[in-house]
Write a protein that holds these residues in place. Sequence first.
Motif, PDB file in Angstrom:
ATOM      1  N   GLY A 245      -5.517   1.326  -3.485  1.00  0.00           N
ATOM      2  CA  GLY A 245      -5.331   1.719  -2.376  1.00  0.00           C
ATOM      3  C   GLY A 245      -3.202   2.672  -3.612  1.00  0.00           C
ATOM      4  O   GLY A 245      -3.351   3.330  -2.678  1.00  0.00           O
ATOM      5  N   ARG A 246      -2.564   1.732  -3.375  1.00  0.00           N
ATOM      6  CA  ARG A 246      -1.810   1.841  -3.651  1.00  0.00           C
ATOM      7  C   ARG A 246      -1.647   3.461  -4.653  1.00  0.00           C
ATOM      8  O   ARG A 246      -0.825   3.619  -4.422  1.00  0.00           O
ATOM      9  CB  ARG A 246      -0.847   0.805  -3.886  1.00  0.00           C
ATOM     10  CG  ARG A 246       1.077   1.157  -4.481  1.00  0.00           C
ATOM     11  CD  ARG A 246       1.409  -0.904  -5.445  1.00  0.00           C
ATOM     12  NE  ARG A 246       0.640  -0.416  -6.803  1.00  0.00           N
ATOM     13  CZ  ARG A 246       0.582  -2.198  -6.915  1.00  0.00           C
ATOM     14  NH1 ARG A 246       1.921  -2.799  -6.691  1.00  0.00           N
ATOM     15  NH2 ARG A 246      -0.314  -2.520  -8.397  1.00  0.00           N
TER      16      ARG A 246
ATOM     17  N   GLU B  99      -3.427  -5.980   7.562  1.00  0.00           N
ATOM     18  CA  GLU B  99      -2.072  -5.375   6.720  1.00  0.00           C
ATOM     19  C   GLU B  99      -0.852  -6.354   6.829  1.00  0.00           C
ATOM     20  O   GLU B  99       0.326  -5.912   6.156  1.00  0.00           O
ATOM     21  CB  GLU B  99      -1.604  -4.148   8.047  1.00  0.00           C
ATOM     22  CG  GLU B  99      -2.488  -3.140   8.113  1.00  0.00           C
ATOM     23  CD  GLU B  99      -3.636  -3.556   9.045  1.00  0.00           C
ATOM     24  OE1 GLU B  99      -3.613  -2.278   9.894  1.00  0.00           O
ATOM     25  OE2 GLU B  99      -3.746  -5.187  10.110  1.00  0.00           O
TER      26      GLU B  99
ATOM     27  N   VAL C  25      -5.644   2.011   4.743  1.00  0.00           N
ATOM     28  CA  VAL C  25      -6.238   0.814   5.699  1.00  0.00           C
ATOM     29  C   VAL C  25      -8.072   0.366   6.032  1.00  0.00           C
ATOM     30  O   VAL C  25      -8.618  -0.879   5.369  1.00  0.00           O
ATOM     31  CB  VAL C  25      -5.638   0.470   7.118  1.00  0.00           C
ATOM     32  CG1 VAL C  25      -5.894  -0.394   6.941  1.00  0.00           C
ATOM     33  CG2 VAL C  25      -3.721   0.634   6.134  1.00  0.00           C
TER      34      VAL C  25
ATOM     35  N   LEU D 275     -10.454   0.719   3.034  1.00  0.00           N
ATOM     36  CA  LEU D 275     -10.475  -0.625   2.033  1.00  0.00           C
ATOM     37  C   LEU D 275     -10.553  -1.858   2.367  1.00  0.00           C
ATOM     38  O   LEU D 275     -10.757  -3.241   1.584  1.00  0.00           O
ATOM     39  CB  LEU D 275      -8.526  -0.685   1.498  1.00  0.00           C
ATOM     40  CG  LEU D 275      -8.291   0.412   0.265  1.00  0.00           C
ATOM     41  CD1 LEU D 275      -6.628   0.146   0.305  1.00  0.00           C
ATOM     42  CD2 LEU D 275      -8.789   0.455  -0.667  1.00  0.00           C
TER      43      LEU D 275
ATOM     44  N   THR E 125      -2.327   6.883   5.475  1.00  0.00           N
ATOM     45  CA  THR E 125      -2.304   5.508   4.556  1.00  0.00           C
ATOM     46  C   THR E 125      -3.306   4.685   5.351  1.00  0.00           C
ATOM     47  O   THR E 125      -4.035   3.703   5.506  1.00  0.00           O
ATOM     48  CB  THR E 125      -0.795   5.166   4.986  1.00  0.00           C
ATOM     49  OG1 THR E 125       0.088   5.442   4.199  1.00  0.00           O
ATOM     50  CG2 THR E 125      -0.991   3.147   4.945  1.00  0.00           C
TER      51      THR E 125
ATOM     52  N   LEU F 219       0.635  -1.203   0.434  1.00  0.00           N
ATOM     53  CA  LEU F 219      -0.172   0.070   0.224  1.00  0.00           C
ATOM     54  C   LEU F 219       0.947   1.150  -0.365  1.00  0.00           C
ATOM     55  O   LEU F 219       0.630   2.310  -0.545  1.00  0.00           O
ATOM     56  CB  LEU F 219      -0.851  -0.183   1.643  1.00  0.00           C
ATOM     57  CG  LEU F 219      -2.232   1.566   1.633  1.00  0.00           C
ATOM     58  CD1 LEU F 219      -2.491   1.446   0.086  1.00  0.00           C
ATOM     59  CD2 LEU F 219      -2.869   1.612   2.742  1.00  0.00           C
ATOM     60  N   ARG F 220       2.181   1.149   0.425  1.00  0.00           N
ATOM     61  CA  ARG F 220       2.432   2.097   0.915  1.00  0.00           C
ATOM     62  C   ARG F 220       4.082   2.874   0.094  1.00  0.00           C
ATOM     63  O   ARG F 220       4.600   3.456  -0.855  1.00  0.00           O
ATOM     64  CB  ARG F 220       3.224   2.514   1.759  1.00  0.00           C
ATOM     65  CG  ARG F 220       2.736   1.967   3.552  1.00  0.00           C
ATOM     66  CD  ARG F 220       3.447   2.126   4.763  1.00  0.00           C
ATOM     67  NE  ARG F 220       3.867   3.229   4.813  1.00  0.00           N
ATOM     68  CZ  ARG F 220       5.315   3.431   5.984  1.00  0.00           C
ATOM     69  NH1 ARG F 220       5.015   2.314   6.702  1.00  0.00           N
ATOM     70  NH2 ARG F 220       6.030   4.630   6.517  1.00  0.00           N
TER      71      ARG F 220
ATOM     72  N   ALA G 175      -2.482   5.960  -2.936  1.00  0.00           N
ATOM     73  CA  ALA G 175      -1.658   6.677  -1.568  1.00  0.00           C
ATOM     74  C   ALA G 175      -0.765   8.195  -1.691  1.00  0.00           C
ATOM     75  O   ALA G 175      -0.811   8.398  -0.801  1.00  0.00           O
ATOM     76  CB  ALA G 175      -0.797   5.547  -0.988  1.00  0.00           C
TER      77      ALA G 175
ATOM     78  N   LEU H  17      -6.156  -3.561  -2.264  1.00  0.00           N
ATOM     79  CA  LEU H  17      -4.865  -3.137  -2.217  1.00  0.00           C
ATOM     80  C   LEU H  17      -4.140  -2.014  -3.262  1.00  0.00           C
ATOM     81  O   LEU H  17      -3.659  -1.160  -3.081  1.00  0.00           O
ATOM     82  CB  LEU H  17      -3.966  -4.234  -1.852  1.00  0.00           C
ATOM     83  CG  LEU H  17      -2.417  -3.781  -1.151  1.00  0.00           C
ATOM     84  CD1 LEU H  17      -2.840  -3.373  -0.410  1.00  0.00           C
ATOM     85  CD2 LEU H  17      -2.467  -4.921  -0.940  1.00  0.00           C
TER      86      LEU H  17
END
Length: 221
Positions: free
Chosen positions: A150-151, A132, A123, A126, A119, A104-105, A154, A147
Amino acid sequence: MLELHQVHKTYPTPQGPLKVLDDVSLRLAPGQSLALMGESGSGKSTLLHLAAGLDLPDQGSIALAGHNVASLAEPARAKLRREKLGLVFQQFHLVPSLTALDNLRLQARLANRDEPDWTAYLVERLGLKGLEKRYPEQLSGGQQQRLAIGRALAPRPPLLLADEPTGNLDETTAQEVLELLLSLVRETQCALLVVTHSPQVAAPLDRCLRLRHGQLINSAL
């Protein structure tokens, strides 16, 4: 945010040159959403790859956030992608050796925009709270695609490009993922270009265009 002007793209084949895009022009304003539809092989993914600077046109210009993509060398195009683009594909393209949180990060770290509060919010949104530390293979298909979305979001990119983002999911999961995608896009106020064959995916977006014989036409679904 994105402008293609008189773009042409041809690929060589054993049977001779194959014209995939023929004088294609489109504009996508900041915060606007656009669906691009067409039959398989119509050039939808090619157009998306050109917009992302993953490929270059034979003729025409492509402007992304004011930058002429076709005039940039690959390192500069890669930097532009990191800073201005989020990419979501039908195949999730998660890094199997990274946990869900590190996946994700990842994009935010590459763009130097890793924000812990954002972030943590992602989480929750999502539906990945408590997951995690799991690896991609330990997640369902819907969880993996959430995911991946989200990535891409981010780093809060101004433009998100999505290629069949629900194509690998069952109907119920696809609808849930689509609603989440559109909700997060509205929250981040980024522009969205979605390549899809699905009228259900295209319907909620602001506009819809259709590729036919390498040319764009307006579509009312």
